[in-house]
Scaffold this motif. Structure first.
Motif, PDB file in Angstrom:
ATOM      1  N   PHE A 173       0.884  -1.161   0.000  1.00  0.00           N
ATOM      2  CA  PHE A 173       0.000   0.000   0.000  1.00  0.00           C
ATOM      3  C   PHE A 173       0.925   1.216   0.000  1.00  0.00           C
ATOM      4  CE2 PHE A 173      -1.948  -3.612   2.010  1.00  0.00           C
ATOM      5  CZ  PHE A 173      -3.157  -3.707   1.342  1.00  0.00           C
ATOM      6  N   VAL A 174       0.918   1.957  -1.090  1.00  0.00           N
ATOM      7  CA  VAL A 174       1.965   2.944  -1.333  1.00  0.00           C
ATOM      8  C   VAL A 174       1.443   4.368  -1.197  1.00  0.00           C
ATOM      9  CG1 VAL A 174       3.726   3.725  -2.965  1.00  0.00           C
ATOM     10  CG2 VAL A 174       3.039   1.306  -2.944  1.00  0.00           C
ATOM     11  N   GLU A 175       2.118   5.129  -0.375  1.00  0.00           N
ATOM     12  CA  GLU A 175       1.875   6.565  -0.250  1.00  0.00           C
ATOM     13  C   GLU A 175       2.903   7.266  -1.130  1.00  0.00           C
ATOM     14  OE1 GLU A 175       0.055  10.058   1.278  1.00  0.00           O
ATOM     15  OE2 GLU A 175      -0.575   7.975   1.146  1.00  0.00           O
ATOM     16  N   VAL A 176       2.435   8.177  -1.977  1.00  0.00           N
ATOM     17  CA  VAL A 176       3.319   8.924  -2.871  1.00  0.00           C
ATOM     18  C   VAL A 176       3.394  10.357  -2.362  1.00  0.00           C
ATOM     19  CG1 VAL A 176       3.707   9.709  -5.241  1.00  0.00           C
ATOM     20  CG2 VAL A 176       2.662   7.468  -4.824  1.00  0.00           C
ATOM     21  N   LYS A 177       4.612  10.833  -2.141  1.00  0.00           N
ATOM     22  CA  LYS A 177       4.805  12.198  -1.659  1.00  0.00           C
ATOM     23  C   LYS A 177       5.823  12.915  -2.523  1.00  0.00           C
ATOM     24  CE  LYS A 177       2.146  12.289   1.932  1.00  0.00           C
ATOM     25  NZ  LYS A 177       0.935  13.080   1.869  1.00  0.00           N
ATOM     26  N   GLN A 178       5.437  14.075  -3.025  1.00  0.00           N
ATOM     27  CA  GLN A 178       6.369  14.925  -3.759  1.00  0.00           C
ATOM     28  C   GLN A 178       6.503  16.233  -3.004  1.00  0.00           C
ATOM     29  OE1 GLN A 178       6.050  15.341  -7.962  1.00  0.00           O
ATOM     30  NE2 GLN A 178       7.278  17.184  -7.981  1.00  0.00           N
ATOM     31  N   ARG A 179       7.731  16.610  -2.753  1.00  0.00           N
ATOM     32  CA  ARG A 179       8.026  17.858  -2.062  1.00  0.00           C
ATOM     33  C   ARG A 179       9.234  18.508  -2.737  1.00  0.00           C
ATOM     34  NH1 ARG A 179       3.814  16.519  -0.310  1.00  0.00           N
ATOM     35  NH2 ARG A 179       3.017  16.607   1.806  1.00  0.00           N
ATOM     36  N   GLY A 180       9.612  19.672  -2.253  1.00  0.00           N
ATOM     37  CA  GLY A 180      10.759  20.389  -2.807  1.00  0.00           C
ATOM     38  C   GLY A 180      12.064  19.652  -2.617  1.00  0.00           C
TER      39      GLY A 180
END
Length: 129
Positions: free
Chosen positions: A62-69
């Motif tokens: 179960f994958v959480e995708v996070k994009q940040r600086g």
């Protein structure tokens, strides 16, 4: 601004949604290259959602995708509250997919930052189901 279902959706919110969908596609491609097969995308709803559900062999992730600086900012973006919401959705998904109960279940994450390779972190936090 655009009217939507009785509310106003700001330009920033629309841009964030587009960025989120693009990030999920990058994560799907990255995981597919590692041999994972997509089972579901954006499972859940307003009370929280699981970005991606993937399978490889006897493992369901179960994958959480996070994009940040930066990758460091992405790494700290999964808060204890977010974990609880994800776990509630995992229980819901397992109720609809009992075949997965005899698989190895894992909470993974894919972190993205500009000009960096994606970072897949298996078992980013222990599941409490």
């Amino acid at each position: 601004m655009e009217r939507r279902s009785g509310g106003v959706r700001s330009r920033r919110a629309r841009r964030s949604g587009i960025t989120g969908r693009r990030s999920e596609w990058f994560a799907i491609l990255w995981l597919a290259a590692k041999g994972y097969r997509l089972l579901a995308r954006r499972f859940g709803g307003k009370g929280g959602e699981i970005d991606l559900i993937v399978k490889r062999g006897r493992t369901v992730a179960f994958v959480e995708v996070k994009q940040r600086g930066t990758l460091d900012d992405a790494l700290i973006a999964i808060t204890p509250e977010k974990r609880r919401l994800i776990e509630a959705r995992i229980r819901q998904w397992l109720g609809q997919n009992p075949w997965a109960m005899d698989h190895h279940l894992r909470a993974d994450a894919v972190f993205l930052a500009p000009r960096r390779w994606p970072r897949h972190v298996p078992a980013v936090f222990p599941l409490v189901l």
